[in-house]
Design an enzyme around this catalytic site. Structure first.
Site, short mmCIF file in Angstrom:
data_model
loop_
_atom_site.label_atom_id
_atom_site.label_comp_id
_atom_site.label_asym_id
_atom_site.label_seq_id
_atom_site.Cartn_x
_atom_site.Cartn_y
_atom_site.Cartn_z
CG HIS A 237 -0.28 0.28 2.55
ND1 HIS A 237 -0.27 1.35 3.15
CD2 HIS A 237 -0.04 -0.64 3.51
CE1 HIS A 237 0.29 1.30 4.28
NE2 HIS A 237 0.24 -0.11 4.48
CD GLU B 200 -2.98 -1.00 5.56
OE1 GLU B 200 -2.97 -2.14 6.38
OE2 GLU B 200 -2.66 0.05 5.89
CD GLU B 201 -1.71 2.72 7.60
OE1 GLU B 201 -2.34 2.28 8.56
OE2 GLU B 201 -0.58 2.46 7.37
#
Length: 346
Positions: free
Chosen positions: A63, A200-201
């Site tokens: 990512h 992603e986070e």
């Protein structure tokens, strides 16, 4: 070359949803080696032609995004209100420097300790207790430089740290991106698809659409994971250790990993003398959580760089661990795409 690439990637701002600078950097270098496209969510997908067609279609993922801050408003005094983007512990933001999208610098500030009462001093400040000071005299001046929706990241550099360690912002997961970029330069034995994913986070969002679009049979996720090898941390809570090689996951909070792949990766590392360790605690998660459930299901392996102080201004990782993840990823990719890890019952 790998650490040079990582140094440049860690110098780019790429908060979740604002990964453009990172994507542009990667695409500029990837276009010479593969066919590139960007999907509607912003994932960069690169098809790399190999010497032959794979027996098992494979996707390798890392990512591009990092944790950071998004501006939500401006006070009459010219301070910036914000919300965190991704999981950030308030303890790591006290008096830290940040940099806005336009390069304007700021400082994360909270109520001075000498103005706190006894109850306030006994508590850790909450994220909503902080403001960003950019040196503006008032709202009108601040509005010349920033508006709601702009983002900021920790303002910290990349530097050697101790014997063979590096210290930088956003090693999670620019380390994975750097490894995939280096792998793209090498003609693989089999066709492979490389995905550099977004968001992603904030919930594995990019990986979900990337996996659906690529529809591979198998995937390798390259990540950076928390290493709690610190003084005072119980041995059974240390997850993995910096300097002990690639961390291979058997389970985390979003994925119960393919057992055959997990065992095969450990055996392959031993056979190739690649430093390797299990990720020994069920914690965290990564893009595998979205990838393995996509479509009809995707067999997934996760290889991670052990990293201290994740989601902070100064992540710490070992150069040899990054190299170990790269070496194991290359070997595992060829084994999976070549059908060497297929279970007879499948």
């Amino acid at each position: 070359m790998l650490t040079d690439t990582l140094r440049e990637l860690c110098g780019l701002a790429g908060v979740s949803g604002r990964e453009g600078p990172v994507r542009d950097y990667i695409r500029e270098r990837a276009e010479a080696f593969g066919d590139c496209r960007t999907d509607a969510l912003g994932n960069l997908i690169v098809f790399r032609k190999g010497r032959q067609r794979p027996k098992v279609p494979l996707m390798l993922d890392a990512h591009m995004d990092e944790v950071g801050f998004i501006i939500t408003g401006i006070t009459e005094e010219g301070y910036l209100r914000f919300a965190p983007v991704g999981g950030i512990d308030p303890a790591v933001v006290i008096a830290r420097r940040v940099v806005l999208e336009n390069g304007r610098k700021g400082v994360l500030a909270a109520k001075p300790v000498h103005l706190m009462d006894a109850e306030e001093r006994a508590k850790m400040p909450k994220m909503e207790d902080f403001l960003i000071d950019i040196g503006a005299a008032d709202r009108a001046e601040a509005e010349k430089y920033v508006r709601p929706g702009d983002t900021a990241v920790f303002d910290s550099g990349y530097s050697p740290f101790g014997d063979g360690l590096i210290r930088a912002r956003a090693i999670d997961d620019r380390a994975g991106c750097a490894i995939l970029l280096e792998m793209l330069k090498e003609e693989p034995a089999y066709d492979m698809t490389f995905t550099f994913t977004v968001q992603e986070e904030v919930g594995l969002r990019g990986a979900s659409t990337a996996a659906f679009g690529v529809a591979p049979a198998a995937a390798i996720v390259l990540e950076s994971t928390t290493a709690a090898d610190l003084a005072g941390a119980p041995a059974d809570k240390q997850v993995c250790r910096v300097g002990q090689g690639a961390a291979v996951s058997f389970m985390d909070r979003s994925t119960l990993y393919d057992g055959d792949y997990y065992r095969a990766a450990l055996a392959l590392a031993e056979a190739r003398n690649i430093p390797c360790q299990p990720k020994s605690m069920v914690s965290g998660g990564n893009n595998a959580g979205a990838i393995h459930k996509s479509g009809r299901g995707i067999r997934t392996l996760s290889l991670s760089v052990p990293c201290r102080y994740l989601h902070s201004p100064y992540c710490v990782a070992a150069e040899k661990d990054i190299e170990a993840v790269a070496d194991l990823a290359r070997a595992a990719a060829e084994a999976i795409a070549g059908g060497q890890w297929e279970h007879p019952a499948r």
